[in-house]
Write a protein that holds these residues in place. Structure first.
Motif, PDB file in Angstrom:
ATOM      1  N   LEU A   7       0.856  -1.196   0.000  1.00  0.00           N
ATOM      2  CA  LEU A   7       0.000   0.000   0.000  1.00  0.00           C
ATOM      3  C   LEU A   7       0.883   1.235   0.000  1.00  0.00           C
ATOM      4  O   LEU A   7       1.839   1.323   0.791  1.00  0.00           O
ATOM      5  N   LYS A   8       0.542   2.149  -0.887  1.00  0.00           N
ATOM      6  CA  LYS A   8       1.269   3.424  -0.896  1.00  0.00           C
ATOM      7  C   LYS A   8       0.242   4.553  -1.002  1.00  0.00           C
ATOM      8  O   LYS A   8      -0.606   4.544  -1.906  1.00  0.00           O
ATOM      9  N   ILE A   9       0.327   5.470  -0.067  1.00  0.00           N
ATOM     10  CA  ILE A   9      -0.587   6.610  -0.071  1.00  0.00           C
ATOM     11  C   ILE A   9       0.249   7.845  -0.379  1.00  0.00           C
ATOM     12  O   ILE A   9       1.272   8.087   0.270  1.00  0.00           O
ATOM     13  N   GLU A  10      -0.207   8.610  -1.366  1.00  0.00           N
ATOM     14  CA  GLU A  10       0.574   9.775  -1.791  1.00  0.00           C
ATOM     15  C   GLU A  10      -0.248  11.049  -1.651  1.00  0.00           C
ATOM     16  O   GLU A  10      -1.289  11.191  -2.309  1.00  0.00           O
ATOM     17  N   ASP A  11       0.184  11.907  -0.773  1.00  0.00           N
ATOM     18  CA  ASP A  11      -0.347  13.268  -0.642  1.00  0.00           C
ATOM     19  C   ASP A  11      -1.888  13.281  -0.586  1.00  0.00           C
ATOM     20  O   ASP A  11      -2.537  13.987  -1.349  1.00  0.00           O
ATOM     21  N   LEU A  12      -2.437  12.511   0.307  1.00  0.00           N
ATOM     22  CA  LEU A  12      -3.890  12.340   0.367  1.00  0.00           C
ATOM     23  C   LEU A  12      -4.542  13.473   1.167  1.00  0.00           C
ATOM     24  O   LEU A  12      -4.187  13.719   2.318  1.00  0.00           O
ATOM     25  N   HIS A  13      -5.494  14.122   0.498  1.00  0.00           N
ATOM     26  CA  HIS A  13      -6.225  15.222   1.143  1.00  0.00           C
ATOM     27  C   HIS A  13      -7.721  14.907   1.136  1.00  0.00           C
ATOM     28  O   HIS A  13      -8.252  14.401   0.149  1.00  0.00           O
ATOM     29  N   LEU A  14      -8.372  15.234   2.231  1.00  0.00           N
ATOM     30  CA  LEU A  14      -9.828  15.058   2.276  1.00  0.00           C
ATOM     31  C   LEU A  14     -10.438  16.145   3.151  1.00  0.00           C
ATOM     32  O   LEU A  14      -9.979  16.407   4.263  1.00  0.00           O
ATOM     33  N   GLU A  15     -11.477  16.753   2.606  1.00  0.00           N
ATOM     34  CA  GLU A  15     -12.202  17.778   3.354  1.00  0.00           C
ATOM     35  C   GLU A  15     -13.632  17.309   3.509  1.00  0.00           C
ATOM     36  O   GLU A  15     -14.239  16.822   2.551  1.00  0.00           O
ATOM     37  N   ARG A  16     -14.172  17.412   4.715  1.00  0.00           N
ATOM     38  CA  ARG A  16     -15.585  17.042   4.931  1.00  0.00           C
ATOM     39  C   ARG A  16     -16.256  18.148   5.722  1.00  0.00           C
ATOM     40  O   ARG A  16     -15.713  18.619   6.725  1.00  0.00           O
ATOM     41  N   ASN A  17     -17.435  18.516   5.273  1.00  0.00           N
ATOM     42  CA  ASN A  17     -18.210  19.574   5.946  1.00  0.00           C
ATOM     43  C   ASN A  17     -17.348  20.819   6.197  1.00  0.00           C
ATOM     44  O   ASN A  17     -17.387  21.420   7.270  1.00  0.00           O
ATOM     45  N   GLY A  18     -16.576  21.181   5.197  1.00  0.00           N
ATOM     46  CA  GLY A  18     -15.764  22.388   5.286  1.00  0.00           C
ATOM     47  C   GLY A  18     -14.526  22.247   6.161  1.00  0.00           C
ATOM     48  O   GLY A  18     -13.820  23.228   6.413  1.00  0.00           O
ATOM     49  N   GLN A  19     -14.255  21.051   6.663  1.00  0.00           N
ATOM     50  CA  GLN A  19     -13.116  20.858   7.543  1.00  0.00           C
ATOM     51  C   GLN A  19     -12.074  19.977   6.869  1.00  0.00           C
ATOM     52  O   GLN A  19     -12.421  18.908   6.343  1.00  0.00           O
ATOM     53  N   LYS A  20     -10.822  20.440   6.901  1.00  0.00           N
ATOM     54  CA  LYS A  20      -9.751  19.627   6.314  1.00  0.00           C
ATOM     55  C   LYS A  20      -9.378  18.540   7.307  1.00  0.00           C
ATOM     56  O   LYS A  20      -8.853  18.835   8.393  1.00  0.00           O
ATOM     57  N   ILE A  21      -9.616  17.292   6.929  1.00  0.00           N
ATOM     58  CA  ILE A  21      -9.371  16.201   7.882  1.00  0.00           C
ATOM     59  C   ILE A  21      -8.081  15.467   7.541  1.00  0.00           C
ATOM     60  O   ILE A  21      -7.292  15.142   8.419  1.00  0.00           O
ATOM     61  N   LEU A  22      -7.868  15.203   6.264  1.00  0.00           N
ATOM     62  CA  LEU A  22      -6.573  14.644   5.856  1.00  0.00           C
ATOM     63  C   LEU A  22      -5.814  15.735   5.122  1.00  0.00           C
ATOM     64  O   LEU A  22      -6.347  16.358   4.196  1.00  0.00           O
ATOM     65  N   ARG A  23      -4.589  15.958   5.529  1.00  0.00           N
ATOM     66  CA  ARG A  23      -3.825  17.093   4.981  1.00  0.00           C
ATOM     67  C   ARG A  23      -2.504  16.605   4.403  1.00  0.00           C
ATOM     68  O   ARG A  23      -1.449  16.856   4.961  1.00  0.00           O
ATOM     69  N   GLY A  24      -2.614  15.841   3.358  1.00  0.00           N
ATOM     70  CA  GLY A  24      -1.386  15.404   2.688  1.00  0.00           C
ATOM     71  C   GLY A  24      -0.749  14.187   3.347  1.00  0.00           C
ATOM     72  O   GLY A  24       0.431  14.215   3.701  1.00  0.00           O
ATOM     73  N   VAL A  25      -1.565  13.140   3.518  1.00  0.00           N
ATOM     74  CA  VAL A  25      -1.033  11.922   4.156  1.00  0.00           C
ATOM     75  C   VAL A  25      -0.169  11.147   3.165  1.00  0.00           C
ATOM     76  O   VAL A  25      -0.565  10.934   2.012  1.00  0.00           O
ATOM     77  N   ASN A  26       0.999  10.755   3.619  1.00  0.00           N
ATOM     78  CA  ASN A  26       1.883   9.872   2.855  1.00  0.00           C
ATOM     79  C   ASN A  26       2.190   8.651   3.715  1.00  0.00           C
ATOM     80  O   ASN A  26       2.459   8.789   4.916  1.00  0.00           O
ATOM     81  N   MET A  27       2.133   7.489   3.123  1.00  0.00           N
ATOM     82  CA  MET A  27       2.378   6.269   3.903  1.00  0.00           C
ATOM     83  C   MET A  27       2.780   5.157   2.951  1.00  0.00           C
ATOM     84  O   MET A  27       2.223   5.053   1.855  1.00  0.00           O
ATOM     85  N   THR A  28       3.714   4.345   3.377  1.00  0.00           N
ATOM     86  CA  THR A  28       4.101   3.184   2.582  1.00  0.00           C
ATOM     87  C   THR A  28       4.132   1.960   3.494  1.00  0.00           C
ATOM     88  O   THR A  28       4.767   1.999   4.549  1.00  0.00           O
ATOM     89  N   ILE A  29       3.418   0.929   3.105  1.00  0.00           N
ATOM     90  CA  ILE A  29       3.385  -0.302   3.904  1.00  0.00           C
ATOM     91  C   ILE A  29       3.909  -1.440   3.039  1.00  0.00           C
ATOM     92  O   ILE A  29       3.408  -1.673   1.929  1.00  0.00           O
ATOM     93  N   ALA A  30       4.896  -2.114   3.566  1.00  0.00           N
ATOM     94  CA  ALA A  30       5.507  -3.222   2.817  1.00  0.00           C
ATOM     95  C   ALA A  30       4.695  -4.502   3.007  1.00  0.00           C
ATOM     96  O   ALA A  30       4.018  -4.658   4.023  1.00  0.00           O
ATOM     97  N   PRO A  31       4.772  -5.405   2.061  1.00  0.00           N
ATOM     98  CA  PRO A  31       4.060  -6.676   2.206  1.00  0.00           C
ATOM     99  C   PRO A  31       4.498  -7.409   3.471  1.00  0.00           C
ATOM    100  O   PRO A  31       5.683  -7.449   3.785  1.00  0.00           O
ATOM    101  N   GLY A  32       3.533  -7.925   4.204  1.00  0.00           N
ATOM    102  CA  GLY A  32       3.823  -8.713   5.396  1.00  0.00           C
ATOM    103  C   GLY A  32       4.036  -7.902   6.660  1.00  0.00           C
ATOM    104  O   GLY A  32       4.158  -8.455   7.747  1.00  0.00           O
ATOM    105  N   GLN A  33       4.054  -6.575   6.518  1.00  0.00           N
ATOM    106  CA  GLN A  33       4.320  -5.720   7.674  1.00  0.00           C
ATOM    107  C   GLN A  33       3.083  -5.582   8.575  1.00  0.00           C
ATOM    108  O   GLN A  33       1.946  -5.649   8.101  1.00  0.00           O
ATOM    109  N   VAL A  34       3.344  -5.377   9.863  1.00  0.00           N
ATOM    110  CA  VAL A  34       2.288  -4.876  10.750  1.00  0.00           C
ATOM    111  C   VAL A  34       2.635  -3.413  10.998  1.00  0.00           C
ATOM    112  O   VAL A  34       3.682  -3.108  11.576  1.00  0.00           O
ATOM    113  N   TYR A  35       1.786  -2.527  10.508  1.00  0.00           N
ATOM    114  CA  TYR A  35       2.071  -1.098  10.539  1.00  0.00           C
ATOM    115  C   TYR A  35       1.133  -0.461  11.562  1.00  0.00           C
ATOM    116  O   TYR A  35      -0.093  -0.507  11.413  1.00  0.00           O
TER     117      TYR A  35
END
Lengths: 251, 312
Positions: A7-35
């Motif tokens: 799983l790779k998340i790149e610069d994830l942004h999400l706004e709900r009801n006028g509120q910025k909830i995710l502000r540029g999330v980046n994450m990388t999870i390798a196979p088999g990892q517990v993250y």
């Protein structure tokens, strides 16, 4: 497929009801990892889980989600699940008239009564007692939570997002949850463990700290845990402090 | 294949076990169209059928004090694609008797079939009658079913009825049961239906609690999809001191279907107490997303949720 990540998340942004909830999330999870993803209530962890799962009203405004070599950012929940991604919900839904054994079987590619029993036993629930029970509100919060984890375990997903699997479960049961997570990993499931309880973090291979919709620290579980336990105060009472290597981080 | 075998096969398709209809130890009645293909009596139970032009008139008498250990099994069906079947049953459950009936009504090939039932039921003093009726109408939607019943429950008697039409198309259903309950008697009516295509469902359940401490429950669980329609009228009257009644209606609506619920509560004695709850809505979003997160497509997930609601 890039073998470096499941799983790779790149610069994830999400706004709900006028509120910025995710502000540029980046994450990388390798196979088999517990993250382990640690963060206080309201930091955006569950929103990230719903966004990864593709829930309605959680379509990102910006950024990409890559899973198993595919861009799943605009895929439906079903499509993501069929690729091997699933979610153990923090507050699982109740289902009138649906038996526990059928609920656990729903997500299995090769339905097997033995696997259903194994999954219940893995969350310390007796198959004899629970197989015929209904997944309705007659179950206690803790029982429902365990059944949710059993359903995800029974699926053998490639990536299991466990959203606060420890909430609503007594402290003595935390070891059961930790054992289950290690068992999932041993069977080849990659785990994204979302929690606000730092005592759960040692089960992870890698940990990250989320604050106000951003990942502010990633590293060894013990280091992240100590940072969270000793220094991470509620945002409204903590001012910015200098981060290692310069700059400031929100705490 | 004989007519008897054909109706047994259809009976099995609607969820019944044909072995009960063959067993001499089980009270049973098998009717195909207007022909009586089988009627088996057991001690304490008399079954007296009479063929009429478009169906069968039948008296079912359970003698006072008789206790049926095995439920009586009834099978009504029309095998051809077209036809009319009129069933006119009269049930007499003697004082202190206890009897359970399991009925299956099956019209597997129906394109244009009318099934009319007009029942008269008398549950004697301190007697118990349980009646479960499951329908299967095939996939063409060409059935019109009009089940009507007038039920009288004497003092201390117990009557329950569960009507289910949840597999295959409904076609057109016009269900209308009226129950009068005497002192300390109990009536429970449950109707379940799942309509799709252009199915039309009307369910009317009326319970009149006429005696002291009488109790009643009118419950319905209806789901409609596509262009199907449903109307549920659940009526309970508290007409005597300490009568207790409740109307409980849940309808699930999807697509362009239309659902309507009319709970009616009437109280004629200030010591009676009658309540109602009615809810119409779509499938719960969280339940839906949970099942989809297990890999089910939306259609299948909706079906699982609806069938669970109907099974509860």
């Amino acid at each position: 497929m890039d073998d470096e990540f499941l799983l790779k998340i790149e610069d994830l942004h999400l706004e709900r009801n006028g509120q910025k909830i995710l502000r540029g999330v980046n994450m990388t999870i390798a196979p088999g990892q517990v993250y382990g993803l640690l963060g206080r209530n309201g930091s955006g962890k569950s929103t990230l889980a719903y966004t990864l799962m593709g829930c309605a009203e959680y379509t990102p405004d910006r950024g990409r989600i890559l899973f198993a070599g595919q861009d799943i950012t605009t895929m439906s929940i079903t499509e993501r699940a069929r690729l091997g991604l699933t979610l153990a919900w923090q507050n699982p839904a109740h289902f009138e008239g649906l038996k526990v054994k059928d609920y656990l079987t729903l997500g299995m590619k090769e339905p097997s009564p033995a696997r259903v029993e194994e999954a219940l036993a893995a969350v310390a629930l007796s198959p004899q007692v629970y197989l015929e029970r209904t997944v309705n509100d007659a179950l206690s919060g803790g029982e429902r939570k365990r059944i949710e984890l059993a359903a995800v375990y029974a699926m053998r997903p490639r990536l299991a997002i466990l959203d606060e699997p420890d909430s609503g479960i007594d402290v003595l049961s935390l070891d059961d949850i930790a054992r289950l997570i290690r068992r999932m990993a041993a069977e080849g499931t990659t785990v994204l463990l979302i929690t606000h309880r730092d005592e759960m973090v040692p089960v992870a291979d890698v940990a990250a700290l989320m604050c106000e919709g951003e990942i502010v620290r990633v590293g060894e579980p013990q280091t992240v845990r100590e940072h969270y336990a000793r220094r991470c105060l509620p945002c409204e009472v903590a001012g910015p402090v200098e981060a290692p290597g310069g700059g400031y981080e929100r705490l | 294949m004989s007519d008897f075998e054909a109706i047994l096969k259809a009976y099995e398709r609607s969820g019944g076990d044909p072995n009960f209809l063959r067993s001499p130890k089980v009270a049973s009645l098998v009717i195909s169209g207007n022909r009586v293909l089988g009627a088996n009596q057991v001690p304490g139970v008399r079954i007296e059928p009479e063929e009429i032009e478009h169906g069968v008139r039948v008296k079912v008498i359970v003698e006072p004090g008789a206790q049926l250990d095995i439920p009586a099994h009834l099978c009504f069906g029309v095998i051809p694609a077209e036809g009319v079947q009129e069933i006119l049953p009269e049930f007499e459950i003697g004082d202190g008797a206890r009897a359970e009936f399991i009925a299956h009504c099956t019209f597997p090939n129906a394109v244009n079939v009318r099934h009319l039932m007009e029942a008269r039921i008398h549950v004697g003093k301190n007697a118990t009658m349980k009646y479960a009726e499951t329908h299967y109408h095939g996939e063409a939607g060409g059935v019109e079913v009009v089940p009507k019943a007038q039920v009288k429950v004497d003092e201390g008697g117990y009557y329950s009825s569960e009507f289910a039409l949840t597999t295959g198309r409904v076609g057109k259903l016009d269900f209308d049961y009226v129950v009068d309950v005497a002192a300390h008697g109990v009536a429970e009516l449950v109707a379940k239906a799942y309509g799709y295509g252009n199915d039309a469902i009307t369910v009317k359940e009326t319970i009149r609690l006429n005696g002291e401490h009488a109790r009643g429950l009118a419950k319905s669980r209806i789901a409609v999809r596509d262009e199907a329609t449903s109307e549920v009228i659940g009526a309970t009257e508290g007409n005597a001191p300490f009568a207790r009644g409740h109307v409980d209606c849940i309808e699930v609506v999807r697509d362009r279907a239309v659902a309507n619920a009319v709970p009616i509560v009437k109280v004629r004695d200030d010591r009676a107490y009658v309540t109602h709850e009615a809810a119409i809505g779509t499938v719960n979003k969280k339940e839906l997303e949970t099942l989809m997160s297990r890999g089910l497509d939306e259609e299948t997930a909706v079906d699982v949720i609806i069938r669970g609601m109907l099974a509860a």
